[in-house]
Design a protein around this motif. Structure first.
Motif, PDB file in Angstrom:
ATOM      1  N   MET A   1       0.833  -1.201   0.000  1.00 15.53           N
ATOM      2  CA  MET A   1       0.000   0.000   0.000  1.00 15.53           C
ATOM      3  C   MET A   1       0.868   1.252   0.000  1.00 15.53           C
ATOM      4  N   SER A  20     -11.114   0.236  -6.438  1.00 10.47           N
ATOM      5  CA  SER A  20     -10.169   1.336  -6.253  1.00 10.47           C
ATOM      6  C   SER A  20     -10.630   2.279  -5.161  1.00 10.47           C
ATOM      7  N   ALA A  23      -9.682   0.801  -1.806  1.00 11.99           N
ATOM      8  CA  ALA A  23      -8.235   0.941  -1.618  1.00 11.99           C
ATOM      9  C   ALA A  23      -7.860   2.376  -1.298  1.00 11.99           C
ATOM     10  N   SER A  27      -6.011   3.739   2.065  1.00 14.29           N
ATOM     11  CA  SER A  27      -4.759   4.475   1.911  1.00 14.29           C
ATOM     12  C   SER A  27      -4.824   5.823   2.633  1.00 14.29           C
ATOM     13  N   THR A 151      -4.358  -3.913 -10.339  1.00 16.55           N
ATOM     14  CA  THR A 151      -4.279  -3.425  -8.963  1.00 16.55           C
ATOM     15  C   THR A 151      -4.481  -1.920  -8.895  1.00 16.55           C
ATOM     16  N   SER A 155      -2.838   0.654  -3.883  1.00 20.51           N
ATOM     17  CA  SER A 155      -2.534  -0.646  -3.289  1.00 20.51           C
ATOM     18  C   SER A 155      -1.117  -1.099  -3.617  1.00 20.51           C
TER      19      SER A 155
END
Length: 452
Positions: A1, A20, A23, A27, A151, A155
């Protein structure tokens, strides 16, 4: 990450909790921000809450408390109308950004000179992104690949001086990334696409142009008018890529299964590399070569990487052979423009096509019909496609993919051609009979294996 620290200690609104979006929320929290997240899908809200993300209906929120709106790329920013969260953010005077912008801000903060390759274009983005990442990884580089492929960008591992981020970007993502500044930016091509989300072709091209205009080095395919105009407008360093006879000045040219420098030096031989068949893949390879040469790869490393490139699932993927017959899964070809690339790459084609038709159908493919030995029609487009093929290409109404695969395999086995091809390249969306184009391709792959 990659923790997004540039909103540490502040509160942000986030809308869109798909892959997304989730994620991004994690984050931001890892970077010290307070996140209030929302989605139209209650199940997505529940999944986010289960991972410790604060959720609420943003219609009821006090937007004066937010520092920004973080928007998922699938949410309309301008067309056909701004999403309601966009209107609320504008009313509150908030910036509206996406996950790639958070990555760019983090890169500027912790590793501004780290290699960052960003790839866009209407077609070929995923293959080119995967090929660049493969060439670098095979040469021993620390590579992180993601974005619009695979991905989510946040991430991935954080930017670092010796780590290369190879990121595919859609126009939706670029539109939410005002500080986008790749070390190498790639524009492959521009054809009309997503005009419902951007309004006009000029607006769509303008968004794509931002990526290469902001790059330290731009690599641009110049075989369509909008991309050529963008290349000519770039004031910084640019490598032009052309598929044809003559190399552009200072650029690369792909022809006859090889890539050449402007001075005629052969940089790569693509013959025999099944995953890089066709003129469109010659362009993808030329672009990738330009990028990795700029990042320091030499001829031997490039040649070895090209030969070992496995390709991508559902994109002219060679899924099997029975004797002389080659089976190719091109389920990603959901419109005529994509199928054009596959038909151009082969001869003696036993073509499986059909599904939920796109505007224009398959009439644009008529110049390539002479490559087709027989067509096998499936799905909702059967009647329309039969009318287009009538008197031009022999066809069979098969209805289902399993019936089409069996019929095509039997006919191809009787062909006298040196390499008959059973090609699933539907030129259609999949959702009349399948969950997705991936599901369609996976079923075709399984059907081919069951023929053995």
């Amino acid at each position: 990450m990659t923790p997004a620290t540039t909103f540490a200690g502040r509160t942000v609104a986030l809308f869109g909790l798909g892959g997304s979006g989730l994620a991004t929320a994690l984050s931001l929290q890892a970077g010290g921000a307070r996140v209030l997240a929302c989605d139209d899908n209650p199940d997505s809200m529940a999944r986010a809450a289960a991972q410790g993300i604060a959720t609420a209906d943003l219609r009821d929120a006090d937007w004066s408390h937010f520092a920004a709106l973080i928007l998922a790329p699938g949410v309309p920013l301008t067309h056909p109308a701004p999403h309601w969260t966009v209107e609320r953010a504008h009313a509150a005077g908030l910036p509206i950004i996406g996950d790639v912008e958070l990555f760019c801000r983090e890169r500027a903060l912790i590793a501004p000179q780290s290699p960052f390759v960003a790839i866009t274009g209407t077609n070929g983005k995923s293959t080119t992104t995967a090929l660049i990442a493969h060439l670098l990884a095979q040469a021993g580089r620390d590579v992180q690949m993601g974005g619009n492929i695979g991905t989510a960008i946040l991430s991935l591992a954080p930017p670092a001086p010796d780590r290369v981020h190879v990121i595919e970007l859609s126009s939706f993502q670029i539109d939410l990334t005002p500080s986008l500044n790749p070390s190498v930016g790639v524009l492959l091509n521009i054809t009309p696409d997503h005009l419902d989300r951007h309004g006009t072709l000029d607006l769509y091209a303008g968004i794509k142009a931002r990526l290469v205009m902001a790059s330290d080095l731009a690599v641009v395919g110049i075989d369509d008018t909008p991309s050529r105009a963008i290349a000519d407008a770039i004031t910084g360093s640019v490598v032009r890529i052309h598929v044809g006879d003559a190399a552009p000045e200072g650029g690369l040219v792909a022809r006859d299964g090889a890539v050449f420098a402007a001075d005629g030096t052969r940089l790569a031989d693509l013959s025999g590399i099944g995953t890089l068949r066709g003129a469109h893949n010659w362009q993808n390879a030329a672009v990738a070569i330009a990028v990795v040469r700029a990042l320091g790869l030499g001829p031997e490393a490039i040649a070895a990487g090209l030969k070992s490139f496995p390709g991508l699932p559902h994109r002219m993927e060679e899924v099997g052979r029975r004797g002389r017959v080659l089976f190719v899964n091109d389920s990603k070809a959901t419109n005529a423009d994509s199928t054009d690339k596959a038909l151009t790459a082969f001869h003696d084609i036993h073509w499986i096509l059909g599904g939920k038709a796109k505007a224009g159908g398959i009439e644009p493919l008529a110049p390539l019909f002479d490559r087709v030995a027989h067509a096998y029609l499936i799905g909702a487009a059967t009647d329309d496609f039969a009318a287009t093929l009538e008197g031009r290409v022999p066809y069979t109404r098969c209805g289902t993919l399993d019936a089409a695969t069996r019929a095509a395999a039997e006919a191809a086995a009787l062909s006298p051609a040196p390499e008959p091809v059973v090609l699933l390249s539907p030129a259609c969306a999949s959702y009349d009979q399948f969950k997705s184009f991936e599901d369609r391709g996976d079923q075709f792959r399984a059907l081919v294996k069951s023929l053995d």
